[in-house]
Design a protein around this motif. Structure first.
Motif, PDB file in Angstrom:
ATOM      1  N   GLY A  12       0.806  -1.204   0.000  1.00  0.00           N
ATOM      2  CA  GLY A  12       0.000   0.000   0.000  1.00  0.00           C
ATOM      3  C   GLY A  12       0.840   1.254   0.000  1.00  0.00           C
ATOM      4  N   ILE A  13       0.214   2.348   0.383  1.00  0.00           N
ATOM      5  CA  ILE A  13       0.870   3.662   0.387  1.00  0.00           C
ATOM      6  C   ILE A  13       0.645   4.310   1.747  1.00  0.00           C
ATOM      7  N   LEU A  14       1.716   4.806   2.364  1.00  0.00           N
ATOM      8  CA  LEU A  14       1.635   5.586   3.592  1.00  0.00           C
ATOM      9  C   LEU A  14       1.712   7.064   3.248  1.00  0.00           C
ATOM     10  N   VAL A  15       0.871   7.867   3.898  1.00  0.00           N
ATOM     11  CA  VAL A  15       0.816   9.299   3.608  1.00  0.00           C
ATOM     12  C   VAL A  15       0.999  10.080   4.901  1.00  0.00           C
ATOM     13  N   PRO A  16       1.406  11.356   4.808  1.00  0.00           N
ATOM     14  CA  PRO A  16       1.517  12.169   6.026  1.00  0.00           C
ATOM     15  C   PRO A  16       0.175  12.257   6.737  1.00  0.00           C
ATOM     16  N   PRO A  17       0.151  12.077   8.062  1.00  0.00           N
ATOM     17  CA  PRO A  17      -1.131  12.143   8.778  1.00  0.00           C
ATOM     18  C   PRO A  17      -1.790  13.499   8.641  1.00  0.00           C
ATOM     19  N   GLY A  18      -3.105  13.482   8.442  1.00  0.00           N
ATOM     20  CA  GLY A  18      -3.873  14.715   8.350  1.00  0.00           C
ATOM     21  C   GLY A  18      -3.812  15.426   7.020  1.00  0.00           C
ATOM     22  N   ASP A  19      -3.194  14.831   6.014  1.00  0.00           N
ATOM     23  CA  ASP A  19      -2.995  15.482   4.718  1.00  0.00           C
ATOM     24  C   ASP A  19      -4.029  14.979   3.709  1.00  0.00           C
ATOM     25  N   ALA A  20      -5.109  15.733   3.532  1.00  0.00           N
ATOM     26  CA  ALA A  20      -6.196  15.309   2.645  1.00  0.00           C
ATOM     27  C   ALA A  20      -5.731  15.198   1.200  1.00  0.00           C
ATOM     28  N   ALA A  21      -4.875  16.115   0.756  1.00  0.00           N
ATOM     29  CA  ALA A  21      -4.393  16.066  -0.625  1.00  0.00           C
ATOM     30  C   ALA A  21      -3.548  14.821  -0.865  1.00  0.00           C
ATOM     31  N   ALA A  22      -2.752  14.428   0.142  1.00  0.00           N
ATOM     32  CA  ALA A  22      -1.926  13.228   0.004  1.00  0.00           C
ATOM     33  C   ALA A  22      -2.794  11.975  -0.064  1.00  0.00           C
ATOM     34  N   VAL A  23      -3.871  11.953   0.701  1.00  0.00           N
ATOM     35  CA  VAL A  23      -4.809  10.833   0.634  1.00  0.00           C
ATOM     36  C   VAL A  23      -5.420  10.754  -0.760  1.00  0.00           C
ATOM     37  N   ARG A  24      -5.880  11.903  -1.265  1.00  0.00           N
ATOM     38  CA  ARG A  24      -6.481  11.947  -2.612  1.00  0.00           C
ATOM     39  C   ARG A  24      -5.491  11.460  -3.659  1.00  0.00           C
ATOM     40  N   ASP A  25      -4.258  11.953  -3.597  1.00  0.00           N
ATOM     41  CA  ASP A  25      -3.264  11.593  -4.610  1.00  0.00           C
ATOM     42  C   ASP A  25      -2.913  10.112  -4.555  1.00  0.00           C
ATOM     43  N   ALA A  26      -2.819   9.554  -3.338  1.00  0.00           N
ATOM     44  CA  ALA A  26      -2.508   8.133  -3.210  1.00  0.00           C
ATOM     45  C   ALA A  26      -3.628   7.277  -3.792  1.00  0.00           C
ATOM     46  N   VAL A  27      -4.866   7.669  -3.515  1.00  0.00           N
ATOM     47  CA  VAL A  27      -6.001   6.939  -4.090  1.00  0.00           C
ATOM     48  C   VAL A  27      -5.976   7.040  -5.610  1.00  0.00           C
ATOM     49  N   TRP A  28      -5.657   8.219  -6.126  1.00  0.00           N
ATOM     50  CA  TRP A  28      -5.641   8.401  -7.572  1.00  0.00           C
ATOM     51  C   TRP A  28      -4.560   7.546  -8.233  1.00  0.00           C
ATOM     52  N   VAL A  29      -3.411   7.417  -7.594  1.00  0.00           N
ATOM     53  CA  VAL A  29      -2.348   6.553  -8.117  1.00  0.00           C
ATOM     54  C   VAL A  29      -2.856   5.122  -8.254  1.00  0.00           C
ATOM     55  N   MET A  30      -3.535   4.641  -7.239  1.00  0.00           N
ATOM     56  CA  MET A  30      -4.041   3.272  -7.302  1.00  0.00           C
ATOM     57  C   MET A  30      -5.211   3.138  -8.278  1.00  0.00           C
ATOM     58  N   ALA A  31      -6.066   4.158  -8.305  1.00  0.00           N
ATOM     59  CA  ALA A  31      -7.212   4.109  -9.210  1.00  0.00           C
ATOM     60  C   ALA A  31      -6.775   4.009 -10.663  1.00  0.00           C
ATOM     61  N   ALA A  32      -5.656   4.617 -10.997  1.00  0.00           N
ATOM     62  CA  ALA A  32      -5.181   4.658 -12.383  1.00  0.00           C
ATOM     63  C   ALA A  32      -4.436   3.401 -12.796  1.00  0.00           C
ATOM     64  N   ASP A  33      -4.182   2.463 -11.866  1.00  0.00           N
ATOM     65  CA  ASP A  33      -3.312   1.333 -12.182  1.00  0.00           C
ATOM     66  C   ASP A  33      -3.877   0.031 -11.614  1.00  0.00           C
ATOM     67  N   PRO A  34      -4.723  -0.672 -12.367  1.00  0.00           N
ATOM     68  CA  PRO A  34      -5.302  -1.936 -11.876  1.00  0.00           C
ATOM     69  C   PRO A  34      -4.244  -2.975 -11.506  1.00  0.00           C
ATOM     70  N   ALA A  35      -3.155  -3.027 -12.260  1.00  0.00           N
ATOM     71  CA  ALA A  35      -2.112  -4.009 -11.961  1.00  0.00           C
ATOM     72  C   ALA A  35      -1.460  -3.720 -10.615  1.00  0.00           C
ATOM     73  N   LEU A  36      -1.277  -2.440 -10.309  1.00  0.00           N
ATOM     74  CA  LEU A  36      -0.698  -2.059  -9.024  1.00  0.00           C
ATOM     75  C   LEU A  36      -1.625  -2.471  -7.884  1.00  0.00           C
ATOM     76  N   ARG A  37      -2.924  -2.216  -8.061  1.00  0.00           N
ATOM     77  CA  ARG A  37      -3.874  -2.608  -7.019  1.00  0.00           C
ATOM     78  C   ARG A  37      -3.842  -4.116  -6.791  1.00  0.00           C
TER      79      ARG A  37
END
Length: 376
Positions: free
Chosen positions: A312-337
């Motif tokens: 998975g991906i660890l993000v800085p605590p409390g960082d909404a943009a980092a959460v969004r970006d991490a989800v987007w990385v996974m959403a764009a790559d089925p093989a990665l998921r």
């Protein structure tokens, strides 16, 4: 071995302390030991719990709901605790997340010269900071006083162990949490459930847990704005009403348990945990057992569970943009998921409750042996 488990929470409550106490009782019974649970009374106010989920007798002590958070019950002073220790003829007292009832359990065990194992599970200092804006130092003094009196303190993660030692708690050892890899498994992925949750074929991004201020579920708001994504939130708590407004388009399913919860986990595309105060984070482990990749804050228990670039991906605590970006990385790559999900499942295969139960019994036996040596 006759063990009294004094816990701040027990089923029908749903939280990490309750779940771990229940599993501890089950593991003891399965090995031929004789546990007794002492816990706060439920809202119904019964003295004993006849819930078929409980594998052993349960003594309930009077309690009151925590103001502003009625799902949490706080035990009141009662003679039932000391009476239960005597009546059960305990060999050892297990204190699950001791703070209120657990502190009284520690005092009673000390008076009776019984060995104690205290299990640290809740970041009370962080909760004080979140809910009151102060009181963290006071909470840690209480934690230190209770745990310093125990023969052994068990920490669920490296971060928790480090915190305990830094705050002066002695005799700390590691004891993680188990996961039911039979209940939580990838084969429960349910196409019909996925169609119901995401009728337009969206990727399903899920959170499972209490809906409370310390969980910061509102950090999923930016994820709700991503194209082709449906946010699903499972759980209840005092923040439920506010989250319906804060998370536009999200599906808030309320409380789910058992096999239904396992199907939901397996039907997610990405699991996101947002809370920064987790001493372990059982839901991350359940997502991994379900073959689901994880996004979690790089703090506390998730540091031991999530391997960045592998599960998975660890993000800085409390960082909404980092959460969004991490989800987007996974959403764009089925093989990665798929790769992260498979690696997560493999990582938890050896973390069954049976294996964790063996570790706990070993801690008990060492504590009893140390007491015997001192007496000799």
């Amino acid at each position: 071995m006759r063990v009294v488990i004094v816990t701040e929470s027990f089923p029908p409550d749903i939280n990490g302390v309750s779940h771990c106490a229940l599993q501890t009782a089950r593991q003891l019974v399965a090995r031929g030991h004789e546990p007794l649970v002492v816990a706060p009374a439920t809202a119904a106010g019964t003295d004993t719990d006849a819930d078929p989920l409980s594998p052993c007798p349960v003594v309930r002590v009077p309690s009151l709901p925590l103001p502003g958070y009625p799902q949490v019950r706080v035990a009141l002073p009662s003679r039932r605790l000391a009476a239960a220790l005597s009546a059960h003829q305990a060999d050892l007292v297990h204190l699950a997340s001791p703070f209120v009832l657990g502190a009284r359990g520690m005092a009673a065990a000390t008076r009776k010269h019984l060995p104690t194992v205290a299990v640290y599970q809740t970041d009370i200092g962080g909760y004080a900071r979140t809910y009151m804006g102060r009181g963290e130092a006071t909470a840690w003094r209480r934690i230190r006083a209770v745990h310093a009196a125990a023969d052994r303190t068990l920490a669920p993660s490296t971060a928790a162990l480090t915190d305990l030692v830094a705050h002066g708690v002695p005799r700390v050892r590691m004891w993680p949490r188990g996961v039911d890899t039979e209940r939580f498994r990838p084969t429960l992925r349910d196409p019909a459930l996925r169609r119901a949750l995401a009728p337009d074929g969206e990727l399903i991004i899920g959170y499972v847990g209490r809906l409370a201020p310390e969980k910061h579920v509102e950090l999923l708001a930016q994820v709700c704005g991503l194209d082709g994504v449906r946010v699903v939130v499972v759980g209840d708590g005092p923040s439920a009403g506010a989250l319906r407004t804060a998370l536009p388009g999200a599906a808030l399913l309320g409380r789910r348990t058992g096999d239904e919860l396992a199907r939901i986990f397996a039907s997610l595309d990405v699991f996101v945990h947002t809370g920064p105060l987790e001493t372990f984070c059982q839901t991350v482990q359940e997502a991994m057992a379900s073959g689901v990749p994880v996004v979690a804050p790089a703090v506390g228990g998730p540091l031991d569970l999530v391997v960045p670039g592998s599960t998975g991906i660890l993000v800085p605590p409390g960082d909404a943009a980092a959460v969004r970006d991490a989800v987007w990385v996974m959403a764009a790559d089925p093989a990665l998921r798929a790769a992260y999900g498979a690696a997560g499942r493999a990582a938890v295969q050896g973390r069954t409750w049976d294996a964790i139960g063996d570790q706990l019994i070993a801690h008990y036996e060492e504590v009893l042996a140390e007491r015997t040596a001192v007496a000799a």
